[in-house]
Design a protein around this motif. Structure first.
Motif, PDB file in Angstrom:
ATOM      1  N   HIS A  50       0.832  -1.206   0.000  1.00 28.62           N
ATOM      2  CA  HIS A  50       0.000   0.000   0.000  1.00 28.62           C
ATOM      3  C   HIS A  50       0.869   1.260   0.000  1.00 28.62           C
ATOM      4  O   HIS A  50       1.943   1.279   0.590  1.00 28.62           O
ATOM      5  N   ALA A  51       0.359   2.307  -0.635  1.00 25.91           N
ATOM      6  CA  ALA A  51       1.037   3.607  -0.598  1.00 25.91           C
ATOM      7  C   ALA A  51       0.018   4.640  -0.107  1.00 25.91           C
ATOM      8  O   ALA A  51      -0.151   4.809   1.092  1.00 25.91           O
ATOM      9  N   GLY A  52      -0.685   5.276  -1.041  1.00 19.32           N
ATOM     10  CA  GLY A  52      -1.685   6.275  -0.628  1.00 19.32           C
ATOM     11  C   GLY A  52      -3.002   5.630  -0.274  1.00 19.32           C
ATOM     12  O   GLY A  52      -3.996   5.758  -0.992  1.00 19.32           O
ATOM     13  N   THR A  53      -3.030   4.917   0.869  1.00 19.08           N
ATOM     14  CA  THR A  53      -4.286   4.302   1.321  1.00 19.08           C
ATOM     15  C   THR A  53      -4.527   4.658   2.776  1.00 19.08           C
ATOM     16  O   THR A  53      -3.592   4.967   3.518  1.00 19.08           O
ATOM     17  N   ALA A  54      -5.796   4.633   3.164  1.00 29.58           N
ATOM     18  CA  ALA A  54      -6.156   4.891   4.564  1.00 29.58           C
ATOM     19  C   ALA A  54      -7.280   3.951   4.946  1.00 29.58           C
ATOM     20  O   ALA A  54      -8.058   3.518   4.102  1.00 29.58           O
ATOM     21  N   LEU A  55      -7.346   3.667   6.252  1.00 31.87           N
ATOM     22  CA  LEU A  55      -8.373   2.767   6.766  1.00 31.87           C
ATOM     23  C   LEU A  55      -9.446   3.607   7.417  1.00 31.87           C
ATOM     24  O   LEU A  55      -9.153   4.477   8.254  1.00 31.87           O
ATOM     25  N   LYS A  56     -10.704   3.378   7.009  1.00 32.49           N
ATOM     26  CA  LYS A  56     -11.789   4.138   7.640  1.00 32.49           C
ATOM     27  C   LYS A  56     -12.948   3.196   7.872  1.00 32.49           C
ATOM     28  O   LYS A  56     -13.495   2.645   6.917  1.00 32.49           O
ATOM     29  N   GLU A  57     -13.294   2.988   9.147  1.00 35.28           N
ATOM     30  CA  GLU A  57     -14.406   2.099   9.514  1.00 35.28           C
ATOM     31  C   GLU A  57     -14.291   0.747   8.791  1.00 35.28           C
ATOM     32  O   GLU A  57     -15.252   0.249   8.223  1.00 35.28           O
ATOM     33  N   GLY A  58     -13.072   0.215   8.798  1.00 37.19           N
ATOM     34  CA  GLY A  58     -12.884  -1.128   8.238  1.00 37.19           C
ATOM     35  C   GLY A  58     -12.781  -1.166   6.719  1.00 37.19           C
ATOM     36  O   GLY A  58     -12.582  -2.225   6.139  1.00 37.19           O
ATOM     37  N   ARG A  59     -12.949  -0.015   6.045  1.00 35.37           N
ATOM     38  CA  ARG A  59     -12.816  -0.011   4.584  1.00 35.37           C
ATOM     39  C   ARG A  59     -11.491   0.638   4.193  1.00 35.37           C
ATOM     40  O   ARG A  59     -11.018   1.548   4.870  1.00 35.37           O
ATOM     41  N   VAL A  60     -10.912   0.147   3.099  1.00 31.93           N
ATOM     42  CA  VAL A  60      -9.649   0.724   2.626  1.00 31.93           C
ATOM     43  C   VAL A  60      -9.976   1.766   1.566  1.00 31.93           C
ATOM     44  O   VAL A  60     -10.663   1.473   0.577  1.00 31.93           O
ATOM     45  N   LEU A  61      -9.500   3.017   1.789  1.00 30.01           N
ATOM     46  CA  LEU A  61      -9.809   4.118   0.870  1.00 30.01           C
ATOM     47  C   LEU A  61      -8.524   4.689   0.268  1.00 30.01           C
ATOM     48  O   LEU A  61      -7.444   4.567   0.842  1.00 30.01           O
ATOM     49  N   THR A  62      -8.660   5.345  -0.889  1.00 26.89           N
ATOM     50  CA  THR A  62      -7.500   6.000  -1.496  1.00 26.89           C
ATOM     51  C   THR A  62      -7.215   7.293  -0.737  1.00 26.89           C
ATOM     52  O   THR A  62      -8.136   7.958  -0.260  1.00 26.89           O
ATOM     53  N   SER A  63      -5.906   7.642  -0.630  1.00 26.81           N
ATOM     54  CA  SER A  63      -5.578   8.891   0.068  1.00 26.81           C
ATOM     55  C   SER A  63      -4.365   9.556  -0.548  1.00 26.81           C
ATOM     56  O   SER A  63      -3.778  10.443   0.043  1.00 26.81           O
ATOM     57  N   GLY A  64      -3.946   9.086  -1.759  1.00 29.27           N
ATOM     58  CA  GLY A  64      -2.749   9.672  -2.369  1.00 29.27           C
ATOM     59  C   GLY A  64      -2.778   9.515  -3.868  1.00 29.27           C
ATOM     60  O   GLY A  64      -3.720   8.935  -4.432  1.00 29.27           O
ATOM     61  N   GLY A  65      -1.708   9.998  -4.512  1.00 25.20           N
ATOM     62  CA  GLY A  65      -1.610   9.918  -5.969  1.00 25.20           C
ATOM     63  C   GLY A  65      -1.276   8.501  -6.395  1.00 25.20           C
ATOM     64  O   GLY A  65      -1.993   7.879  -7.176  1.00 25.20           O
ATOM     65  N   ARG A  66      -0.169   7.988  -5.842  1.00 21.75           N
ATOM     66  CA  ARG A  66       0.132   6.571  -6.080  1.00 21.75           C
ATOM     67  C   ARG A  66      -0.525   5.799  -4.940  1.00 21.75           C
ATOM     68  O   ARG A  66      -0.208   6.008  -3.772  1.00 21.75           O
ATOM     69  N   VAL A  67      -1.468   4.923  -5.292  1.00 25.20           N
ATOM     70  CA  VAL A  67      -2.330   4.314  -4.267  1.00 25.20           C
ATOM     71  C   VAL A  67      -1.733   3.013  -3.731  1.00 25.20           C
ATOM     72  O   VAL A  67      -1.667   2.793  -2.533  1.00 25.20           O
ATOM     73  N   LEU A  68      -1.312   2.140  -4.637  1.00 21.05           N
ATOM     74  CA  LEU A  68      -0.715   0.883  -4.168  1.00 21.05           C
ATOM     75  C   LEU A  68       0.122   0.280  -5.281  1.00 21.05           C
ATOM     76  O   LEU A  68       0.054   0.715  -6.438  1.00 21.05           O
ATOM     77  N   THR A  69       0.936  -0.715  -4.922  1.00 19.55           N
ATOM     78  CA  THR A  69       1.745  -1.410  -5.927  1.00 19.55           C
ATOM     79  C   THR A  69       1.500  -2.905  -5.799  1.00 19.55           C
ATOM     80  O   THR A  69       1.375  -3.431  -4.698  1.00 19.55           O
ATOM     81  N   VAL A  70       1.411  -3.567  -6.967  1.00 21.88           N
ATOM     82  CA  VAL A  70       1.181  -5.014  -6.996  1.00 21.88           C
ATOM     83  C   VAL A  70       2.467  -5.675  -7.492  1.00 21.88           C
ATOM     84  O   VAL A  70       2.951  -5.351  -8.572  1.00 21.88           O
ATOM     85  N   THR A  71       3.015  -6.583  -6.684  1.00 21.21           N
ATOM     86  CA  THR A  71       4.293  -7.221  -7.030  1.00 21.21           C
ATOM     87  C   THR A  71       4.112  -8.713  -7.288  1.00 21.21           C
ATOM     88  O   THR A  71       3.443  -9.397  -6.505  1.00 21.21           O
ATOM     89  N   ALA A  72       4.722  -9.186  -8.374  1.00 23.23           N
ATOM     90  CA  ALA A  72       4.717 -10.630  -8.676  1.00 23.23           C
ATOM     91  C   ALA A  72       6.161 -11.101  -8.763  1.00 23.23           C
ATOM     92  O   ALA A  72       7.003 -10.415  -9.341  1.00 23.23           O
ATOM     93  N   ILE A  73       6.445 -12.274  -8.183  1.00 22.67           N
ATOM     94  CA  ILE A  73       7.789 -12.872  -8.301  1.00 22.67           C
ATOM     95  C   ILE A  73       7.620 -14.186  -9.043  1.00 22.67           C
ATOM     96  O   ILE A  73       6.906 -15.071  -8.566  1.00 22.67           O
ATOM     97  N   LYS A  74       8.229 -14.309 -10.223  1.00 17.19           N
ATOM     98  CA  LYS A  74       8.093 -15.528 -11.033  1.00 17.19           C
ATOM     99  C   LYS A  74       9.448 -15.913 -11.601  1.00 17.19           C
ATOM    100  O   LYS A  74      10.439 -15.229 -11.378  1.00 17.19           O
ATOM    101  N   GLU A  75       9.464 -17.008 -12.406  1.00 15.38           N
ATOM    102  CA  GLU A  75      10.759 -17.485 -12.908  1.00 15.38           C
ATOM    103  C   GLU A  75      11.323 -16.593 -14.013  1.00 15.38           C
ATOM    104  O   GLU A  75      12.515 -16.571 -14.248  1.00 15.38           O
ATOM    105  N   ASP A  76      10.471 -15.839 -14.707  1.00 16.37           N
ATOM    106  CA  ASP A  76      11.003 -14.920 -15.714  1.00 16.37           C
ATOM    107  C   ASP A  76      10.137 -13.665 -15.801  1.00 16.37           C
ATOM    108  O   ASP A  76       9.029 -13.622 -15.271  1.00 16.37           O
ATOM    109  N   LEU A  77      10.673 -12.649 -16.479  1.00 15.44           N
ATOM    110  CA  LEU A  77       9.991 -11.348 -16.528  1.00 15.44           C
ATOM    111  C   LEU A  77       8.617 -11.386 -17.193  1.00 15.44           C
ATOM    112  O   LEU A  77       7.654 -10.856 -16.633  1.00 15.44           O
TER     113      LEU A  77
END
Length: 1002
Positions: free
Chosen positions: A371-398
């Protein structure tokens, strides 16, 4: 060992979430606080957020003392430039990161450019200015393209303008210096040469002396695919960057990273922490574009997942200046891709507070979401920035990692989310064109093939015989018939495979016997013409060549060739990526033999009524019918790893893989004696289809299955698969691997000759065919399979009687209520009980079939055959004693047992009473609340009265609104399926005993 410690990570972006995630994996770390953190670091396992004000260094120091924090890790550049490391270190708190003075490498562009020049570290040509007019004059007069304009101070990674013309560059100077577009960061500007090439991030850990390089990464600054759109803080990254060879990495390490760390130390400002060099790979070699004094964001999110070592240990080694003695290790053969999801409008103005969904789904796909620009409010995850989150995958090749990361991005939603789909595109293009494709990276490894040939040469050489020396490696193999002693030969050839027996070999990972099957299937076939096998060729095909497996298979082929007396003259190993999944291979074999013209078989004109049929024993299923065998095993209670046999020293897989018999050496002398009129190999098509292939059309044979020994495996297959006699005889050899037709007068003599080498029997005779009757009749096959079945059950393929388990008999009258549930419960290794017998008082009921399918012996004791209850009971009693039963379960058993029987078996009997179900009445339209009715699953020690006795196990069954008698009965049944096995385990384990007058003791 030291106690686990608490750690504080300073920052709130994807980088800090990744740092916290990696630190939390360390056994030395008890808890990680992140200040201020984001929704991803809020109460996530060992990680939680802290509201301590990061810019107030005294407050941070106090927080560390209060919380007993032993290490502070600083993520972003601003607190580093502000001297947080200096202040915390002075307060006695260990802190990972460079001092304010060392951080000038990033915080002052003019300092870092001058430093690079002082230490002769390659960089773009440059000049710094505090006067816009002088800067513009320089831009216009420079001898190189002076088109890069930078604000000297910190501008959140965005203070760089790459102009395409001189006018644009001058305009940028004016915006930065006069209009103050980056505030005070732009009081000094640096104008530098525009370098051409590939941009790469090379990071390392430094303890002031030693450096430990990280895998090189590349980030993508532009907003849109194809590197279009405005500059951002970074829209994604990947590592390692394949554009950097091992040699180039070594060069960067020596001429840039090490030189920088050495230079800082010489200037009296040792650099501790992470040093990030942004480089351009120009045609004149790598040049420094800029330094960062911390992990990059998003590079951190691809580099840390590739770190094999404990990050906490590495950071401690940096702070304690002993990095040389604990260098970090990195994952080999892995690639990481991270894709940033940003808010609509970024890098300009954007909305906040939008709900994010799908995070759990991305996690399920095996991806890391930082997570980057995220915030927790009443149990829900909300956006709070320009870059919101990053998704990373690790595999055997690019390419695979990018595909996976994009799948993760697709699973996550928030309104207006933007992301790139082409992270790593330059590397993927580089991989495609730079190497040019090689045969190897398209999946064919010539080296492995050559290794295999070297390894199998000695096996082949051992099969040399008169007529040839088996040397592999030529274009073709040669055979000299004269040298083999032939005068007027006819050549005979045959080809075959081993069918889906291969599947079992591959599943059991047993590859050493399948080669014999291949040779036998071909060699036994050419014997039918009376031919001696001379040479053999094999074809081995796979998706990916595993040298060890292939060597095992081909060694088996060579060994069988030696036994069969033929030379392994050559073969083909085909590696075909995409044709076969990894781990699978396919085999084909080709045998060539010879026979002198006058000695060919079959001699159809000599065959006549009354000739005898000799059967030669098979070793088991040989190599036919395995698709049916596999279906039967799949449906049975056993699998290939189940132990079978009296001593249990063999698995079912091993039994089925018993290799096909080779008949050439043992039968050839008999076939050449002149007494044999025909020989048939019993292969695909079984007894019914192979014998007619060597008979004249007007003759058939009648065989008696009671004359030969049928191996138990066939009895088991027959019973488990519920196969007809016809199916058995048409699919399997049923114990007879080859058949010889001989004159009645010499039958005994030929039989004796064969019996010197092989097990064989007289199994039938040749008859004249009546029109429309079968060519092959097998008498008594069903009886023979049955007769052998008792043997089957007790000795061979029987879930062995396990020592130490209570022996249980189940008494049934029909379907055997709950029988299935009991069988499944007692099959488990953890069961205290084992069902050794199922008795029914009615023949042919479904419950008996259930038991047989599970490999449990069954007996029928029909109550109608007995005068009295007592007689019937004592007949049941006898059977129970024969099987040494210790505990009885009544599962839908409809007879009332007599007093003496109940007394004898008093405690150990469990009834399941099939009771009627009370359904309370409801008037239509007026739902009445109904209390749960206790289920009639009262499992009690047996008493003489029906359904009397103490309760061992009871479960209430709720009656639901809208229940009918049928739906409630169904729910009661389900409860019984749980309750009865539970009660059985309680009694069998001794947790429950029955004492005087039917009382229960726990």
């Amino acid at each position: 060992r030291a106690m686990a410690e608490r750690v504080l990570v300073v920052g709130s972006g994807g980088r800090e979430h990744a740092l916290a995630w990696k630190l939390a994996q360390s056994p030395h770390v008890k808890h990680v606080f992140v200040a201020p953190g984001n929704a991803g670091t809020a109460d996530n396992g060992k990680i939680s957020n802290s509201a301590v004000p990061v810019s107030d260094h005294a407050a941070v120091a106090q927080f560390c003392r209060d919380q007993d924090i032993k290490l502070v890790v600083v993520g972003p550049e601003v607190p580093l430039a502000a001297g947080i490391v200096d202040d915390l270190t002075a307060a006695g708190i260990k802190c990972f990161g460079p001092t304010a003075k060392a951080a000038q490498l990033e915080s002052s562009k003019s300092f870092s450019k001058a430093f690079l020049d002082r230490h002769e570290i390659p960089t773009a040509r440059w000049k710094s200015f505090t006067d816009p007019k002088a800067a513009c004059a320089f831009i216009n007069s420079a001898t190189f393209p002076a088109l890069v304009v930078k604000a000297s101070g910190l501008a959140a990674g965005k203070g760089v303008i790459v102009a395409s013309t001189k006018e644009e560059a001058c305009k940028a100077v004016t915006e930065i210096m006069q209009d103050k577009s980056f505030g005070t960061a732009g009081e000094t500007v640096v104008v530098e040469e525009l370098l051409e090439g590939e941009e790469i991030s090379c990071l390392c850990f430094s303890d002031g002396v030693t450096i430990a390089p990280m895998p090189p990464a590349q980030d993508h600054k532009r907003l849109m695919d194809g590197d279009e759109g405005p500059n951002t803080g970074g829209m994604g990254a990947y590592a390692p960057a394949p554009q950097i060879s091992k040699d180039l990495l070594q060069k960067i390490r020596e001429t840039i990273l090490q030189k920088t760390v050495d230079g800082m130390r010489k200037e009296g400002v040792p650099y501790l922490g992470v040093l990030y060099a942004g480089l351009m790979l120009t045609k004149d070699g790598p040049k420094v574009l800029e330094f960062n004094c911390r992990f990059g964001d998003p590079e951190c999110q691809v580099i840390l997942p590739l770190l094999r070592s404990d990050l906490y240990e590495v950071m401690q080694a940096v702070i304690n200046r002993r990095l040389a003695s604990s260098m970090p290790a990195w994952k080999e053969d892995s690639a990481a891709v991270t894709v940033v999801m940003a808010s609509q409008g970024y890098p300009g103005a954007y909305p906040k507070g939008l709900e994010i969904t799908g995070l759990a789904k991305a996690k399920q796909l095996g991806l890391e979401v930082f997570h980057a620009g995220t915030a927790l409010k009443e149990g829900r995850v909300l956006t709070s920035g320009g870059r919101v989150l990053t998704v990373t995958a690790i595999k055997e090749d690019l390419p695979t990692a990018l595909q996976e990361a994009n799948l993760g991005v697709a699973a996550i939603h928030f309104q207006g989310a933007i992301s790139r789909r082409d992270i790593g595109h330059r590397a993927i293009a580089f991989l495609r064109q730079s190497r040019g494709l090689t045969y190897k990276n398209s999946g064919v490894d010539i080296e492995a093939g050559n290794t295999l040939v070297q390894k199998i040469k000695p096996f082949a050489a051992a099969t040399s015989r008169s007529g040839c020396n088996a040397e592999l490696g030529g274009f073709a193999g040669l055979f000299d018939l004269k040298a083999a002693g032939y005068r007027d030969p006819i050549l005979v050839s045959g080809t075959d495979g081993v069918g889906t027996k291969l599947k079992i070999a591959q599943e059991c990972q047993k590859h050493d016997t399948i080669g014999q099957d291949l040779v036998a299937m071909c060699v036994n076939d050419i014997l039918a013409q009376g031919a001696e096998p001379l040479f053999f060729l094999d074809y081995f095909a796979c998706g990916k060549l595993n040298v060890e497996v292939a060597q095992g298979v081909i060694a088996g082929i060579a060994d069988a060739c030696r036994k069969a007396g033929c030379a392994l003259l050559g073969g083909e190993t085909a590696e075909m990526p995409g044709m076969y999944p990894p781990g699978e291979y396919d085999l084909a074999g080709f045998a060539v033999g010879a026979v002198e013209r006058g000695q060919m078989l079959p001699q159809l004109d000599r065959i006549t009524e009354g000739d005898m049929v000799i059967g030669v024993a098979s070793s088991g299923v040989h190599s036919n019918g395995f698709s049916l065998v596999r279906k039967i095993v799949e449906k049975s209670s056993l699998d290939f790893s189940s132990r079978v046999g009296v001593s249990g020293d063999q698995t079912l897989g091993e039994l089925l893989l018993t290799p096909t018999k080779l008949y050439s050496k043992t039968l050839l002398p008999v076939l050449r004696s002149g007494h044999v009129k025909a020989y048939a190999h019993i292969t695909g098509g079984g007894l019914l289809e192979n014998i007619p292939r060597v008979l004249p059309e007007s003759f058939g044979v009648v065989l008696d299955a009671l004359t030969w020994k049928i191996p138990e495996i066939f009895c088991w297959l027959h019973k488990e698969g519920n196969l007809s006699e016809e199916e058995m005889a048409r699919t399997f050899n049923c114990g007879v691997g080859a058949v010889l037709v001989v004159q009645k007068e010499v039958a005994q003599q030929v039989l004796r000759d064969i019996q010197g080498q092989e097990t064989a029997w007289l199994i039938g005779k040749v008859v004249s065919l009546q029109k429309g009757s079968d060519n092959v009749k097998v008498l008594n096959l069903h009886r023979a399979l049955q007769a052998n079945r008792s043997l089957c059950v007790q000795s061979h393929i029987q879930g062995k009687i396990q020592p130490g388990k209570v022996k249980v008999a189940v008494l049934i009258s029909g379907t055997g209520t709950n029988l299935e549930a009991l069988i499944n419960s007692t099959k488990k290794d953890t069961s205290y009980a084992q069902i050794v017998l199922v008795i029914s008082n009615k023949p042919g009921v479904e419950g008996l079939r259930k038991a047989e399918r599970a490999g449990i012996p069954t007996r029928v004791v029909e109550h109608t055959r007995y005068q009295s209850r007592a007689e019937f009971d004592s007949a049941v009693d006898k059977v129970l004693e024969e099987f040494s039963v210790e505990l009885i379960c009544l599962a839908g058993f409809m007879r009332i047992l007599s007093g003496p029987f109940v007394k004898k078996w008093e405690a150990p009997a469990l009834p399941v009473p099939p009771a009627p179900i009370p359904v309370p009445h409801r008037s239509p339209g007026h739902p009445v609340p109904i209390p749960p009715v206790p289920a009639p699953t009262l499992l009690c020690p047996l008493q003489e009265e029906v359904d009397a006795g103490a309760i061992i196990f009871q479960e209430a069954v709720p009656v639901k609104l809208g229940d009918t008698e049928a739906t409630l009965a169904e729910r009661v049944k389900e409860a019984e399926h749980r309750a009865f096995p539970a009660a059985l385990q309680l009694v069998a384990s001794g947790a429950v005993r029955v004492g005087e007058a039917g009382k229960i003791y726990w």
